[in-house]
Design an enzyme around this catalytic site. Sequence first.
Site, mmCIF file in Angstrom:
data_model
loop_
_atom_site.group_PDB
_atom_site.id
_atom_site.type_symbol
_atom_site.label_atom_id
_atom_site.label_comp_id
_atom_site.label_asym_id
_atom_site.label_seq_id
_atom_site.Cartn_x
_atom_site.Cartn_y
_atom_site.Cartn_z
ATOM 1 N N GLU A 177 35.409 64.051 44.626
ATOM 2 C CA GLU A 177 34.910 65.420 44.414
ATOM 3 C C GLU A 177 34.002 65.799 45.585
ATOM 4 O O GLU A 177 33.558 64.929 46.326
ATOM 5 C CB GLU A 177 34.143 65.474 43.082
ATOM 6 N N LYS A 187 30.874 66.702 47.955
ATOM 7 C CA LYS A 187 29.458 66.337 48.012
ATOM 8 C C LYS A 187 28.719 67.641 48.308
ATOM 9 O O LYS A 187 28.713 68.123 49.446
ATOM 10 C CB LYS A 187 29.207 65.304 49.107
ATOM 11 N N ASP A 206 25.995 70.354 49.051
ATOM 12 C CA ASP A 206 24.835 70.267 49.926
ATOM 13 C C ASP A 206 23.734 71.197 49.420
ATOM 14 O O ASP A 206 23.507 72.271 49.966
ATOM 15 C CB ASP A 206 25.272 70.649 51.350
ATOM 16 N N TYR A 236 27.850 66.619 38.255
ATOM 17 C CA TYR A 236 28.813 65.663 38.802
ATOM 18 C C TYR A 236 28.729 64.266 38.173
ATOM 19 O O TYR A 236 29.451 63.372 38.553
ATOM 20 C CB TYR A 236 28.697 65.563 40.329
ATOM 21 N N LYS A 265 31.245 61.406 54.697
ATOM 22 C CA LYS A 265 30.544 62.518 55.342
ATOM 23 C C LYS A 265 31.448 63.203 56.351
ATOM 24 O O LYS A 265 32.094 62.544 57.170
ATOM 25 C CB LYS A 265 29.283 61.998 56.067
ATOM 26 N N CYS A 280 20.988 88.405 91.848
ATOM 27 C CA CYS A 280 22.260 87.769 91.499
ATOM 28 C C CYS A 280 22.329 86.363 92.106
ATOM 29 O O CYS A 280 22.099 86.211 93.319
ATOM 30 C CB CYS A 280 23.421 88.620 92.001
ATOM 31 N N CYS A 292 25.439 86.708 94.902
ATOM 32 C CA CYS A 292 25.388 87.582 96.088
ATOM 33 C C CYS A 292 23.975 88.089 96.405
ATOM 34 O O CYS A 292 23.789 88.856 97.345
ATOM 35 C CB CYS A 292 26.345 88.755 95.930
ATOM 36 N N CYS A 311 24.470 92.443 87.806
ATOM 37 C CA CYS A 311 24.574 92.530 89.257
ATOM 38 C C CYS A 311 25.425 93.770 89.506
ATOM 39 O O CYS A 311 26.550 93.853 89.021
ATOM 40 C CB CYS A 311 25.259 91.274 89.801
ATOM 41 N N CYS A 336 30.689 91.739 94.590
ATOM 42 C CA CYS A 336 30.154 90.379 94.403
ATOM 43 C C CYS A 336 31.333 89.421 94.163
ATOM 44 O O CYS A 336 32.195 89.683 93.315
ATOM 45 C CB CYS A 336 29.197 90.364 93.211
HETATM 46 S S1 IVH Z 1 26.980 60.864 42.831
HETATM 47 C C1 IVH Z 1 25.081 57.371 41.085
HETATM 48 N N1 IVH Z 1 28.354 63.053 43.291
HETATM 49 O O1 IVH Z 1 24.347 63.455 47.104
HETATM 50 C C2 IVH Z 1 25.779 58.485 41.725
HETATM 51 N N2 IVH Z 1 26.206 62.864 44.299
HETATM 52 O O2 IVH Z 1 22.797 60.502 47.796
HETATM 53 C C3 IVH Z 1 25.007 59.073 42.848
HETATM 54 N N3 IVH Z 1 25.552 64.834 45.636
HETATM 55 O O3 IVH Z 1 21.318 64.069 46.612
HETATM 56 C C4 IVH Z 1 25.343 60.418 43.200
HETATM 57 N N4 IVH Z 1 27.374 66.020 45.286
HETATM 58 O O4 IVH Z 1 22.590 65.023 44.539
HETATM 59 C C5 IVH Z 1 27.207 62.384 43.534
HETATM 60 N N5 IVH Z 1 29.686 64.942 43.597
HETATM 61 C C6 IVH Z 1 28.548 64.283 43.824
HETATM 62 C C7 IVH Z 1 27.517 64.830 44.627
HETATM 63 C C8 IVH Z 1 26.354 64.076 44.846
HETATM 64 C C9 IVH Z 1 26.198 65.990 45.874
HETATM 65 C C10 IVH Z 1 24.223 64.490 46.181
HETATM 66 C C11 IVH Z 1 23.238 63.987 45.203
HETATM 67 C C12 IVH Z 1 22.276 63.221 46.059
HETATM 68 C C13 IVH Z 1 23.144 62.725 47.158
HETATM 69 C C14 IVH Z 1 23.501 61.268 46.931
#
Ligand code: IVH
Length: 574
Positions: free
Chosen positions: A139, A141, A143, A252, A348, A442, A445, A460, A465
């Site tokens: 899924e 991550k 931000d 999540y 990442k 310039c 030139c 210029c 030029c």
């Molecule tokens: S799982 C034990 N799932 O990422 C499970 N984390 O270092 C640990 N984060 O700041 C986290 N999306 O809030 C998990 N789908 C996702 C996530 C997620 C974002 C963030 C979490 C934390 C960092 C994990």
Amino acid sequence: MYSAADQKQLDLLSRNLLLAPDPSNPKDGLVMAHQLGDVIRFHEYRYYVLHDPVISDFEFDQLYKKLVALESAFPTCRLDDSPTSRVSSDLTDELPEVHHLTPMLSLDNSYNEEDLVDFDKQIRKLLVWDDEPIAYAVEPKYDGGTITLVYEDDRLVRAATRGDGVKGEEITANARTIRSIPLRAHFSALGIYRAELRGEAIIRKDAFARINARREEEDLPLFANPRNAATGGLRMKDPREAAERGLDVFVYQLGFAENEKGEDVLSQFATHQQSLDALAAMGFKVPDEERTVCPDIQGVVSFCTEWADRRDQYAYEIDGMVVKVNRRDLQERCGYTSHHPRWAIAFKFKARQATSRLIEVDYQVGKIGSITPVAKIEPVQLAGVTVSSISLHNEDFITSKDIRLGDIVLVERAGDVIPYIVKPLADLRDGSERPIRFPTHCPVCATPLLREPDEAAWRCVNAECEAQIKQRMIFHVSKDAMDIDGLGRSQVERFYDLGMVKHIADLYKLDFDRIATLDGFGQKSADNLKKAIEKAKANPIHRLLHSLSIHHLGKKHRGCSQEKSTTCLICKIG
Ligand code: IVH
């Protein structure tokens, strides 16, 4: 807490450590462990306490990994107060603290296919498992800012930030303003009396743009990114202000579930996927079409790659994907380190931000004489490409951002967008930085430069030029203008240097017999070039007008803040 001089020194040390080879003996290792500890603590403070990092997430991860690797190579280098011995903290003394029901750990990171394959191997080793493939839930991550929610007797009773992983800050009143968090949820139907959920508070990219637009109107400082707006929003003193940020929460993880007798009832969910499905059915916002279960690690690699490409089209900022062993019994068998679960890893995406030193500024002369300052920086990797020069647009851009020679600058490259300088890191200055003096003449030139009152660029004004003439010819033959196949920057420069062309008109009087004798050409390419030029003569008049680089005349310059919009005065083509 840190003086300006300390900060500068720690930043320099960070950069040196990023490049330093691994130590070969415990004695050198110990020196490096001390240094890594110092710089990591400093960057954690900038990130978690001040919310104003002076290093990119990627660089921070590299430093952290270096320390982990060092401590595992030489256990005697493991210091008592090493940053690896605790989960980093965002605690301040402004909000009440609460204990999480289970510790909130971090995630280990991976950056490429090889890392993911290694992760799979590691899992198989831990589980002593070599028959069928292991299935993974994957899924986004998100931000934003981590949030944990506790429900008792079907009601939301508490919300908290991650804090140091053991204790977080209580933010229940703010959480109650977030529409995607149900205040009541039917946990009792599953025999659950108390549950702890983990999720991410996040702001849609379009809502973020609106927030910043309004702040600009109100003369308030702008948020650097949706994450800062989200983490700040979670911790507002006044819940009404938190509500204005328009936060969403994606849940999540179901981290804890017990019945009225205090017995663990989490095991009713055989897989991570099933627990998220149950939460979705109760009205929580969970990753939906953004999540999948892959039957094996190759499937994980494809899904992650697909999302790395889709990331810019997605409504929320994500900085990677999270890969989790899907079966909960297998998760438990894998276990945990003090820092992260062994059954999960973050994949990442390539870093989009980096920091680097501004070495000098070059000035380029454009086709109508506009002078563009170009920053030369120490080369850095940005979203997979090496960047060493970046446009500074014009004098006002430099002045408004107060960019100075010698500054450490934050550089960003989002998606296919050209790299740009977000800001100089003023806290890292030690006084040796010098102002950028825009030239008065310039650089090619030496004609005095002129700036019209309503224009951003210095120009210029010498139409003869040499730099301008070359640029005009290069533009004339380009795709956007006369579109002459086989003629590009390098050919035009070469013909110019050989004295074969002096102005645009000369491009139509080329000596093709001579071209046929040039290195890299030949009869065939000379003939093709001749044909392409003949073909271009049939171009419509608006193309020709546009191709001549006449100031204020041409295609409309859309979506660009540095030059004024111009529309063809004759055919009105925009
Ligand atoms: S799982 C034990 N799932 O990422 C499970 N984390 O270092 C640990 N984060 O700041 C986290 N999306 O809030 C998990 N789908 C996702 C996530 C997620 C974002 C963030 C979490 C934390 C960092 C994990």
